[in-house]
Design an enzyme around this catalytic site. Structure first.
Site, PDB file in Angstrom:
ATOM      1  CE  LYS A  83     -23.195   7.455  -9.260  1.00 45.35           C
ATOM      2  NZ  LYS A  83     -22.655   6.099  -9.163  1.00 45.35           N
TER       3      LYS A  83
HETATM    4  O1  G3P Z   1     -22.435   3.100 -10.097  1.00 41.08           O
HETATM    5  C1  G3P Z   1     -23.756   2.888 -10.423  1.00 41.08           C
HETATM    6  C2  G3P Z   1     -24.070   1.701 -11.312  1.00 41.08           C
HETATM    7  O2  G3P Z   1     -23.180   1.596 -12.357  1.00 41.08           O
HETATM    8  C3  G3P Z   1     -24.404   0.425 -10.594  1.00 41.08           C
HETATM    9  O3  G3P Z   1     -24.421  -0.718 -11.408  1.00 41.08           O
HETATM   10  O4  G3P Z   1     -24.518  -3.168 -11.762  1.00 41.08           O
HETATM   11  O5  G3P Z   1     -25.053  -2.223  -9.483  1.00 41.08           O
HETATM   12  O6  G3P Z   1     -26.634  -1.933 -11.386  1.00 41.08           O
HETATM   13  P1  G3P Z   1     -25.191  -2.079 -10.991  1.00 41.08           P
END
Ligand code: G3P
Length: 215
Positions: A83
Site C-alpha cells: 500500500k
Molecule cells: O484502510 C484504509 C481506510 O479504510 C481507512 O478508513 O475509517 O480510517 O477513514 P477510515
C-alpha cells in the site's frame, strides 16, 4: 464484488474468514498500531489465514525508502500487496515495483486524476476513501462511480477498492457505483449480514415447527 476486511485484528479476520466470503484484508499504519502487533508478524499471520491479497502499507515517504520497504514486505508472503500513498514519490515507487512484479494498492485516493495516475504508474488496485470524503462534505460514492466509469471507458484493469467504509449503506452504494472490492471494518461486516426480518423469520419457522411436532 469482493469483500476484504479492513483490520489488523487476527480474531476478527478468523471469524469473518469462517463465513467463507473473505477475499482479502487491508491494513494501514493506524490499524496495525491499534493491534499492538509487529507489522511483519501480523502480515504473515493474516496471509496464512486469508490466503488472498493482504495490503501492508509503507511508512517511508521517499521513493527509495518506499521501494526498499516494499521489497522487504513482499518477501514475507506471496499474498502481500504494497500500500503506497498517491504522491509523486509514491507513483515513482509504484512504477518501479510494478516492473518488478510486486503488486501495489495506491491509497489515500481522493480524486479521479489521482486514480488515473495510479493506474498509469502500474498500480494493481486504487483505494478511494469514501468516508473521509463524506467527512468533509464531499461525495465519496460519487468518486467511486467516476473512477469506475473512466476505467471502463479506457479499458483500465486496475481494481477499485472502496475504502474508508463506515456503514452498510456505503457498501450498497459502492457496489452499485462499480467498485470491484469493498474493504469493510469488522463492525460494518457484522451489520451487513443482519436483518430483523431474517431473525424474525427464523424464530417463526422454529416456533411453527415445534408446534407441529409437539404431540
Ligand atoms: O484502510 C484504509 C481506510 O479504510 C481507512 O478508513 O475509517 O480510517 O477513514 P477510515
Amino acid at each position: 464484488m469482493e469483500f476484504y476486511l479492513d483490520t489488523a485484528e487476527i480474531e476478527e479476520i478468523r471469524e469473518i474468514a469462517g463465513w467463507g466470503v473473505l477475499s482479502g484484508v487491508t491494513t494501514n499504519p493506524t490499524l496495525v498500531a491499534k493491534s499492538g502487533r509487529d507489522l511483519k508478524e501480523v502480515v504473515i499471520e493474516i496471509a496464512e489465514i486469508v490466503k488472498g491479497p493482504v495490503s501492508a502499507e509503507v511508512i517511508a515517504t521517499d521513493t527509495e525508502g518506499m521501494v526498499a520497504e516494499a521489497r522487504e514486505l513482499a518477501r514475507l508472503s506471496g499474498h502481500v500487496v504494497i500500500k503506497i500513498p498517491v504522491t509523486p514519490e509514491g507513483l515513482a515507487a509504484t512504477r518501479r515495483l510494478a516492473e518488478e512484479g510486486i503488486p501495489v494498492n495506491m491509497t489515500l485516493v481522493f480524486s479521479l486524476p489521482q486514480a488515473l495516475l495510479a493506474a498509469r504508474a502500474g498500480a494493481r488496485y486504487v483505494s478511494p476513501f469514501l468516508g473521509r470524503i463524506d467527512d468533509i462534505g464531499g461525495d465519496g460514492v460519487g468518486l467511486v462511480r467516476e473512477i469506475a466509469e473512466a476505467f471502463g471507458i479506457h479499458g483500465i484493469e486496475t481494481k477499485i477498492i472502496a475504502a474508508s467504509i463506515r456503514q452498510p449503506r456505503h457498501v450498497v452504494e459502492a457496489a452499485l457505483a462499480g467498485a470491484d472490492i469493498a474493504t469493510v471494518p469488522y463492525k460494518v461486516m457484522k451489520q451487513l449480514v443482519k436483518h430483523p426480518l431474517t431473525d424474525a423469520g427464523i424464530a417463526r419457522f422454529l416456533e411453527d415447527w415445534r408446534r407441529a411436532h409437539q404431540g
